[in-house]
Motif scaffolding. Structure first.
Motif, PDB file in Angstrom:
ATOM      1  N   ALA A   1       0.812  -1.219   0.000  1.00  0.00           N
ATOM      2  CA  ALA A   1       0.000   0.000   0.000  1.00  0.00           C
ATOM      3  C   ALA A   1       0.846   1.269   0.000  1.00  0.00           C
ATOM      4  O   ALA A   1       0.335   2.338  -0.257  1.00  0.00           O
ATOM      5  CB  ALA A   1      -0.920  -0.005   1.212  1.00  0.00           C
ATOM      6  N   HIS A   2       2.143   1.147   0.292  1.00  0.00           N
ATOM      7  CA  HIS A   2       2.972   2.347   0.389  1.00  0.00           C
ATOM      8  C   HIS A   2       3.875   2.505  -0.827  1.00  0.00           C
ATOM      9  O   HIS A   2       4.285   1.526  -1.427  1.00  0.00           O
ATOM     10  CB  HIS A   2       3.820   2.293   1.657  1.00  0.00           C
ATOM     11  CG  HIS A   2       2.989   2.160   2.901  1.00  0.00           C
ATOM     12  ND1 HIS A   2       3.394   1.464   3.999  1.00  0.00           N
ATOM     13  CD2 HIS A   2       1.759   2.642   3.195  1.00  0.00           C
ATOM     14  CE1 HIS A   2       2.451   1.509   4.922  1.00  0.00           C
ATOM     15  NE2 HIS A   2       1.448   2.216   4.457  1.00  0.00           N
ATOM     16  N   ALA A   3       4.181   3.776  -1.142  1.00  0.00           N
ATOM     17  CA  ALA A   3       5.026   4.063  -2.299  1.00  0.00           C
ATOM     18  C   ALA A   3       6.452   3.589  -2.056  1.00  0.00           C
ATOM     19  O   ALA A   3       7.099   3.045  -2.937  1.00  0.00           O
ATOM     20  CB  ALA A   3       4.991   5.551  -2.601  1.00  0.00           C
TER      21      ALA A   3
ATOM     22  N   LEU B   1       5.328   1.333   7.427  1.00  0.00           N
ATOM     23  CA  LEU B   1       4.374   2.298   7.995  1.00  0.00           C
ATOM     24  C   LEU B   1       4.349   3.565   7.156  1.00  0.00           C
ATOM     25  O   LEU B   1       5.381   3.993   6.636  1.00  0.00           O
ATOM     26  CB  LEU B   1       4.803   2.684   9.424  1.00  0.00           C
ATOM     27  CG  LEU B   1       4.839   1.564  10.453  1.00  0.00           C
ATOM     28  CD1 LEU B   1       5.715   1.955  11.631  1.00  0.00           C
ATOM     29  CD2 LEU B   1       3.420   1.244  10.931  1.00  0.00           C
ATOM     30  N   CYS B   2       3.168   4.196   7.051  1.00  0.00           N
ATOM     31  CA  CYS B   2       3.078   5.523   6.455  1.00  0.00           C
ATOM     32  C   CYS B   2       2.600   6.498   7.528  1.00  0.00           C
ATOM     33  O   CYS B   2       2.288   6.098   8.646  1.00  0.00           O
ATOM     34  CB  CYS B   2       2.155   5.535   5.237  1.00  0.00           C
ATOM     35  SG  CYS B   2       0.400   5.352   5.624  1.00  0.00           S
ATOM     36  N   ASP B   3       2.530   7.791   7.193  1.00  0.00           N
ATOM     37  CA  ASP B   3       2.197   8.798   8.207  1.00  0.00           C
ATOM     38  C   ASP B   3       0.731   9.225   8.156  1.00  0.00           C
ATOM     39  O   ASP B   3       0.373  10.256   8.700  1.00  0.00           O
ATOM     40  CB  ASP B   3       3.128  10.021   8.085  1.00  0.00           C
ATOM     41  CG  ASP B   3       3.016  10.717   6.731  1.00  0.00           C
ATOM     42  OD1 ASP B   3       2.278  10.219   5.855  1.00  0.00           O
ATOM     43  OD2 ASP B   3       3.663  11.766   6.560  1.00  0.00           O
TER      44      ASP B   3
ATOM     45  N   THR C   1      -3.686   8.090   8.299  1.00  0.00           N
ATOM     46  CA  THR C   1      -4.569   7.224   9.095  1.00  0.00           C
ATOM     47  C   THR C   1      -4.618   5.809   8.525  1.00  0.00           C
ATOM     48  O   THR C   1      -5.050   4.893   9.214  1.00  0.00           O
ATOM     49  CB  THR C   1      -6.006   7.784   9.156  1.00  0.00           C
ATOM     50  OG1 THR C   1      -6.437   8.046   7.830  1.00  0.00           O
ATOM     51  CG2 THR C   1      -6.075   9.047   9.976  1.00  0.00           C
ATOM     52  N   HIS C   2      -4.208   5.625   7.272  1.00  0.00           N
ATOM     53  CA  HIS C   2      -4.076   4.268   6.715  1.00  0.00           C
ATOM     54  C   HIS C   2      -3.292   3.378   7.683  1.00  0.00           C
ATOM     55  O   HIS C   2      -3.678   2.226   7.922  1.00  0.00           O
ATOM     56  CB  HIS C   2      -3.370   4.349   5.366  1.00  0.00           C
ATOM     57  CG  HIS C   2      -2.997   3.020   4.798  1.00  0.00           C
ATOM     58  ND1 HIS C   2      -1.753   2.465   4.970  1.00  0.00           N
ATOM     59  CD2 HIS C   2      -3.714   2.126   4.091  1.00  0.00           C
ATOM     60  CE1 HIS C   2      -1.721   1.288   4.377  1.00  0.00           C
ATOM     61  NE2 HIS C   2      -2.898   1.059   3.841  1.00  0.00           N
ATOM     62  N   CYS C   3      -2.218   3.935   8.247  1.00  0.00           N
ATOM     63  CA  CYS C   3      -1.491   3.255   9.326  1.00  0.00           C
ATOM     64  C   CYS C   3      -1.808   4.005  10.621  1.00  0.00           C
ATOM     65  O   CYS C   3      -2.776   3.682  11.284  1.00  0.00           O
ATOM     66  CB  CYS C   3       0.004   3.214   9.032  1.00  0.00           C
ATOM     67  SG  CYS C   3       0.418   2.068   7.690  1.00  0.00           S
ATOM     68  N   GLN C   4      -0.998   4.996  10.964  1.00  0.00           N
ATOM     69  CA  GLN C   4      -1.278   5.854  12.117  1.00  0.00           C
ATOM     70  C   GLN C   4      -0.755   7.235  11.750  1.00  0.00           C
ATOM     71  O   GLN C   4       0.315   7.358  11.152  1.00  0.00           O
ATOM     72  CB  GLN C   4      -0.552   5.367  13.373  1.00  0.00           C
ATOM     73  CG  GLN C   4      -0.711   3.877  13.647  1.00  0.00           C
ATOM     74  CD  GLN C   4      -0.191   3.454  15.006  1.00  0.00           C
ATOM     75  OE1 GLN C   4      -0.942   3.400  15.968  1.00  0.00           O
ATOM     76  NE2 GLN C   4       1.083   3.132  15.095  1.00  0.00           N
TER      77      GLN C   4
HETATM   78 ZN   LIG Z   1      -0.024   3.063   5.717  1.00  0.00          ZN
END
Ligand SMILES: [Zn+2]
Ligand SMILES: [Zn+2]
Length: 376
Positions: A142-144, A149-151, A153-156
């Motif tokens: 899901a991340h580029a 983790l991304c920054d 709400t998809h993650c936190q």
């Molecule tokens: Zn994410």
């Protein structure tokens, strides 16, 4: 134990939503002008091979990016490279700095201390579990970048260095995580407001694992004390209403579903009347899938949760595309795990972080981070 915790690093993709072409980075030395040109990263106008590693030291690295209200300060080391004319930015930082950053970004500058501590434990558990899964199975698609983790709400949510209150919450709970009965770190989740009852992970995500179901067990979320029963996350002064309504034109719904109107909807409801599944000519969608598709099509602030009803709007003229639809929902976010607004209300009512966690995660226990989780 302190030394072990210091060694735990996490990688977070930052500003991936903005995808900036240029930035100014200010660390200990003079500011650096960064620019992406195709696959090349230019630093003060000079191309360089390989990713750039910038460390702002104790004060953090300040990054100014067009489109951001102000500069953002990142603890740890920022890895920077270029792809398709955009800067790719990954912050590699200590777990506890990340946990504090999530608490600050999710709860704002002056959270209730017990609620902030409870969220710190949840955020830490989520990050450790996600990092361990990425190490075992490869990074999330899901991340580029390849960060687990991304920054968003998809993650936190994470916006860099945290203010004092969030740092205190991370420190007070350092190394404490939620564990499933088998002893693994739980894939614990949180959301803004549940609306009175949290959602079952299994209902939202039919493929939820046993650990996800254990961490995502639904519970009632009443406000403690006397008086008429109210959700703990019921709106207080200045808070967004718990309930919302969105009128959907058939064309909007069809576009979100990738179909052509008129739509023939078959709606399956749960015992409380909320939409469980909808079939509109394609494969059936769960409420969460419809929530995500409508979020992408209409913006994330309109259909705010995965708990809603969908009805034909009475009294509307039936056009060639069919009557418009009224979507009525409650809560904010996916509804699984810790309810942030509820946790704040419980903290105000005198609950400790441990009691807050016990409410939202009745099948989990709080314990120390198991040994051997150091990803390096
Ligand atoms: Zn994410
Ligand atoms: Zn709630």
């Amino acid at each position: 134990m302190g030394l072990l915790l210091l060694a735990l690093l996490v990688q977070v993709e930052v500003l991936g939503l903005l995808q900036p072409r240029a930035a100014v980075a200010t660390g200990a030395g003079r500011p650096l002008q960064l620019r992406a040109e195709g696959e090349r990263l230019l630093v003060d106008g000079t191309a360089r091979a390989g990713p750039l590693r910038l460390d702002g030291g104790a004060r953090g690295l300040r990054l100014s990016v067009p489109g951001l209200a102000g500069p953002r300060t990142f603890p740890g080391t920022l890895l920077i490279w270029a792809r398709r004319g955009r800067l790719q930015l990954v912050d590699e930082l200590e777990l506890e700095e990340y946990v504090a950053g999530v608490v600050a970004a999710e709860l704002g500058p002056r959270p209730e201390p017990a609620a902030a501590e409870a969220l710190a434990v949840v955020a830490r558990s989520f990050a450790v579990r996600r990092a361990a899964e990425a190490a075992a199975r490869g990074p999330a698609q899901a991340h580029a970048t390849s960060s687990p983790l991304c920054d968003q709400t998809h993650c936190q949510l994470f916006q860099g260095r945290a203010a004092a209150a969030a740092r205190a919450a991370a420190r007070a709970t350092a190394g404490r995580v939620l564990l499933v009965a088998a002893g693994r770190v739980a894939p614990a989740l949180h959301h803004a407001a549940c609306g009175g009852r949290t959602s079952a992970a299994a209902a939202l995500w039919p493929g939820a694992s046993a650990d996800e179901q254990e961490a995502g067990t639904p519970v009632d979320d009443p406000l403690p004390g006397g008086g008429p029963p109210r959700p703990a996350c019921a709106e207080g002064p200045g808070e967004a209403p718990l309930r919302y309504a969105v009128r959907l034109e058939p064309a909007q719904l069809a576009a979100a579903l990738g179909l052509v109107p008129p739509l023939h909807l078959a709606i399956d409801r749960d015992p409380e009347g909320w939409l469980r599944r909808v079939e509109a000519g394609g494969p059936p969608l769960t409420a969460e899938e419809l929530h995500l598709r409508l979020g992408r099509a209409l913006g994330w602030d309109r259909v705010r949760s995965a708990r809603f009803t969908l009805e034909e709007s009475a009294g509307d003229p039936v056009g060639s595309a069919g009557p418009s639809l009224l979507l009525r929902g409650v809560g904010h976010g996916h509804g699984v795990g810790l309810c942030q607004r509820g946790a704040a209300a419980l903290a105000k009512a005198g609950y400790t972080a441990a009691r807050i966690l016990a409410r939202y995660f009745p099948r989990l226990r709080v314990g120390a981070l198991p040994k051997g989780l150091d990803p390096r």
